[in-house]
Design a protein around this motif. Structure first.
Motif, short mmCIF file in Angstrom:
data_model
loop_
_atom_site.label_atom_id
_atom_site.label_comp_id
_atom_site.label_asym_id
_atom_site.label_seq_id
_atom_site.Cartn_x
_atom_site.Cartn_y
_atom_site.Cartn_z
N PHE A 1 -36.20 19.99 46.73
CA PHE A 1 -34.92 19.39 46.35
C PHE A 1 -34.91 17.90 46.65
CE2 PHE A 1 -33.62 23.80 46.54
CZ PHE A 1 -32.66 23.89 45.56
N PHE A 2 -34.05 17.20 45.94
CA PHE A 2 -33.69 15.83 46.29
C PHE A 2 -32.77 15.91 47.50
CE2 PHE A 2 -30.98 11.98 45.15
CZ PHE A 2 -31.91 11.09 45.63
N PRO A 3 -33.02 15.15 48.58
CA PRO A 3 -32.23 15.30 49.81
C PRO A 3 -30.73 15.19 49.59
CG PRO A 3 -34.17 13.96 50.25
CD PRO A 3 -34.14 14.19 48.78
N GLU A 4 -30.29 14.26 48.75
CA GLU A 4 -28.85 14.09 48.54
C GLU A 4 -28.24 15.31 47.85
OE1 GLU A 4 -26.93 11.85 49.73
OE2 GLU A 4 -28.59 10.75 50.65
N THR A 5 -29.01 15.97 46.98
CA THR A 5 -28.51 17.19 46.33
C THR A 5 -28.24 18.26 47.37
OG1 THR A 5 -29.74 16.70 44.30
CG2 THR A 5 -29.05 18.99 44.64
N LEU A 6 -29.20 18.48 48.28
CA LEU A 6 -29.05 19.52 49.30
C LEU A 6 -27.91 19.19 50.26
CD1 LEU A 6 -30.52 22.15 49.95
CD2 LEU A 6 -31.93 20.89 51.57
N TRP A 7 -27.76 17.94 50.60
CA TRP A 7 -26.73 17.52 51.57
C TRP A 7 -25.33 17.58 50.98
CZ3 TRP A 7 -25.89 17.17 56.46
CH2 TRP A 7 -24.96 16.28 57.00
N SER A 8 -25.19 17.38 49.69
CA SER A 8 -23.86 17.21 49.09
C SER A 8 -23.30 18.47 48.43
CB SER A 8 -23.90 16.09 48.05
OG SER A 8 -24.81 16.41 47.00
N ILE A 9 -24.03 19.58 48.36
CA ILE A 9 -23.49 20.76 47.69
C ILE A 9 -22.30 21.31 48.49
CG2 ILE A 9 -25.71 21.35 46.64
CD1 ILE A 9 -26.00 23.55 48.73
N PRO A 10 -21.32 21.94 47.83
CA PRO A 10 -20.13 22.45 48.53
C PRO A 10 -20.46 23.45 49.64
CG PRO A 10 -19.77 22.42 46.15
CD PRO A 10 -21.21 22.09 46.36
N ASP A 11 -21.54 24.20 49.49
CA ASP A 11 -21.87 25.20 50.51
C ASP A 11 -22.25 24.57 51.85
OD1 ASP A 11 -21.38 27.26 48.79
OD2 ASP A 11 -23.47 27.52 48.19
N ASN A 12 -22.60 23.29 51.86
CA ASN A 12 -22.95 22.60 53.10
C ASN A 12 -21.85 21.65 53.57
OD1 ASN A 12 -25.50 23.81 53.54
ND2 ASN A 12 -26.46 22.43 52.06
N ALA A 13 -20.62 21.88 53.10
CA ALA A 13 -19.50 21.01 53.49
C ALA A 13 -19.24 21.09 55.00
CB ALA A 13 -18.25 21.38 52.71
N LEU A 14 -19.32 22.29 55.59
CA LEU A 14 -19.08 22.45 57.03
C LEU A 14 -20.12 21.68 57.83
CD1 LEU A 14 -17.60 23.73 59.40
CD2 LEU A 14 -19.05 25.76 59.14
N LEU A 15 -21.36 21.71 57.40
CA LEU A 15 -22.41 20.97 58.10
C LEU A 15 -22.16 19.48 58.03
CD1 LEU A 15 -25.17 21.15 59.56
CD2 LEU A 15 -26.25 20.93 57.30
N ARG A 16 -21.67 18.98 56.92
CA ARG A 16 -21.38 17.55 56.81
C ARG A 16 -20.24 17.13 57.75
NH1 ARG A 16 -21.79 18.81 51.32
NH2 ARG A 16 -19.54 18.58 51.01
N ARG A 17 -19.29 18.02 57.97
CA ARG A 17 -18.21 17.69 58.91
C ARG A 17 -18.70 17.67 60.35
NH1 ARG A 17 -15.05 20.97 55.32
NH2 ARG A 17 -15.26 22.79 56.71
N LEU A 18 -19.70 18.50 60.64
CA LEU A 18 -20.22 18.56 62.02
C LEU A 18 -21.16 17.40 62.32
CD1 LEU A 18 -21.01 22.38 62.42
CD2 LEU A 18 -19.18 21.08 63.54
N ARG A 19 -21.97 16.99 61.37
CA ARG A 19 -23.01 15.99 61.61
C ARG A 19 -22.76 14.75 60.75
NH1 ARG A 19 -23.52 18.54 65.90
NH2 ARG A 19 -24.35 20.67 65.72
N ARG A 20 -22.83 13.61 61.36
CA ARG A 20 -22.56 12.36 60.65
C ARG A 20 -23.73 11.94 59.77
NH1 ARG A 20 -19.54 8.37 65.00
NH2 ARG A 20 -17.97 9.86 65.75
N SER A 21 -24.93 12.29 60.18
CA SER A 21 -26.12 11.87 59.44
C SER A 21 -26.88 13.11 58.98
CB SER A 21 -27.03 11.01 60.33
OG SER A 21 -28.27 10.77 59.69
N LYS A 22 -27.37 13.04 57.74
CA LYS A 22 -28.12 14.19 57.20
C LYS A 22 -29.44 14.40 57.89
CE LYS A 22 -30.51 11.85 53.33
NZ LYS A 22 -30.09 10.48 53.63
N ASN A 23 -29.96 13.39 58.56
CA ASN A 23 -31.26 13.53 59.22
C ASN A 23 -31.15 13.62 60.73
OD1 ASN A 23 -32.81 13.62 56.90
ND2 ASN A 23 -32.99 11.40 56.77
N VAL A 24 -29.94 13.88 61.23
CA VAL A 24 -29.75 14.14 62.66
C VAL A 24 -29.03 15.47 62.79
CG1 VAL A 24 -28.80 13.31 64.83
CG2 VAL A 24 -29.63 11.66 63.15
#
Length: 431
Positions: free
Chosen positions: A235-258
């Motif tokens: 996958f392209f990293p931004e595709t994996l990070w931005s899908i709706p199924d990973n919305a909870l993970l985005r709220r928990l972590r400020r950076s996709k690589n941390v």
């Protein structure tokens, strides 16, 4: 040969007997001219003396015999020198799937006459694909799929030059794709005709592999980040990070690589995309999100950038694969900036030269979030506030390091990882 029925043979025998009687005059008085006419249906035949006859004489005798026999015996009359009639040739009906063999059949089935058997076979062509990364550098190990209109495929992996060449192709519509990648992870950037498109080999088409798959869940372990996970799953990293199924993970972590061990990343099914192509051409494709950029800043104890310092960077991939060393100098802001593979796991930096050379160990993807004890300790150690051997526990050494950092940055001295301290750690550490 003349064939007679039984009654015809009997009539012929009686006629011969009567002829013999007339010659001898034994049965009836009078001259031979007074002999009565034979009954209807009977015929008197003269028997010529045997001897050799020419072919023309035999044919004439046969015709005369046929003419004399026909009224009495109702025999057919054959023409004298009739040439054999030409038989109309009916082309056989080809079996289903068989190729037409006669010109008429080929014109009927194909709509146009086919080339004669002596015409040369179609010329075979080649097709090349070049895969580049984001820096326009050749990308090795990329799997390229070539598919024809029948659903058959060819697979090849790029070499060190980032190229593959498919041989023995017909001039027909084809498609190309990087079939191990999601549709957002690659793009075609240009195409051009091949200088030498001819090929003498024969393509070995195969059945296509199964594509796609169901979504899955990846549980993060130490060393994982979105870039490495995306690279592993195509996958392209931004595709994996931005899908709706990973919305909870985005709220928990400020950076996709941390990320933190135990975090869950949803991996969707890959979407296939193909680009049209033709034999005789070269196509350039780009792998998006590859490579990653490593940025490390070196400062003096007075927070001044260490600019122009020589360095040597050594890296090892997650599977133990050795990555080529890179050498250079830090920029005017003290940064080491290098392109690295997303699966790079560990490394070493030799900074400076001579007796003052320093060695720094790297554990890529292992930086914990700043709101955890391990994340705060890692950032304090990197910024020059050592926490000793404490790892994940808020002990005395870690509290002392927090207080020194808070005092130096003008924060309230609490010895705790509060919100203000977290924000300052992120700002100074740059991640």
């Amino acid at each position: 040969m003349l064939h007679l029925r039984k009654d015809q043979l009997a009539a012929l025998a009686r006629a011969r007997q009567r002829q013999q009687d007339e010659r001898t005059g034994a049965d009836e008085p009078g001259t031979p001219g007074d002999a009565p006419a034979p009954p209807a249906g009977e015929l008197i035949l003269g028997c010529p003396r045997p001897g050799r006859l020419t072919r023309a004489a035999r044919l004439a005798a046969r015709q005369e015999l046929q003419a004399r026999l026909r009224p009495a015996l109702d025999l057919p009359v054959y023409p004298a020198a009739a040439a054999p009639q030409a038989r109309a040739e009916v082309p056989p009906t080809p079996a289903p799937g068989a190729r037409a063999t006669t010109p008429a059949a080929r014109a009927t089935t194909a709509g146009a006459p086919e080339k004669s058997a002596g015409s040369p076979p179609r010329e075979k062509l080649a097709l090349e694909v070049v895969v580049l990364d984001e820096r326009d550098q050749p990308l090795s190990g990329a799997s390229v799929e070539l598919r024809n209109g029948k659903g058959q495929v060819l697979y090849e992996r790029t070499g060190r030059d980032g190229q593959v060449r498919f041989e023995g192709l017909e001039d027909e519509p084809l498609t190309i794709c990087l079939h191990e990648l999601d549709e957002d992870a690659w793009v075609r950037i240009r195409q051009a005709t091949l200088p030498d498109p001819k090929s003498r080999d024969q393509a070995s088409w195969k059945s296509a592999w199964a594509q796609g798959g169901a979504p899955s869940c990846h549980v993060v372990v130490e060393g994982d980040c979105i870039s490495s996970i995306a690279d592993r799953h195509g996958f392209f990293p931004e595709t994996l990070w931005s899908i709706p199924d990973n919305a909870l993970l985005r709220r928990l972590r400020r950076s996709k690589n941390v990320l933190n061990p135990g975090d869950r990343v949803i991996i969707p099914a890959r979407r296939r995309r193909a680009e049209p192509a033709r034999a005789g051409w070269r196509h350039w494709l780009r792998r998006k999100g590859w490579p990653e950029i490593l940025r490390i800043r070196f400062l003096t104890f007075g927070d001044e950038p260490r600019k122009g310092e020589p360095y040597v960077l050594s890296l090892t991939a997650a599977g133990g694969r050795k990555i080529e060393d890179r050498a250079g100098h830090t920029d005017g802001d003290g940064f080491l900036i290098e392109s690295i593979p997303p699966d790079a796991a560990t490394g070493r930096i030799l900074l400076g030269a001579g007796e003052d050379q320093e060695e720094h160990e790297l554990r890529l993807g292992c930086l914990a979030p700043a709101d955890t004890v391990r994340g705060a300790q890692a950032r304090l150690n990197n910024l020059g506030y050592p926490c000793g051997e404490e790892d994940g526990a808020l002990g005395d050494l870690t509290r002392a390091a927090l207080k020194r950092f808070q005092r130096a940055r003008g924060l309230e001295i609490t010895g705790e990882i509060d919100a203000a301290t977290q924000a300052e750690l992120l700002a100074r550490h740059l991640s």
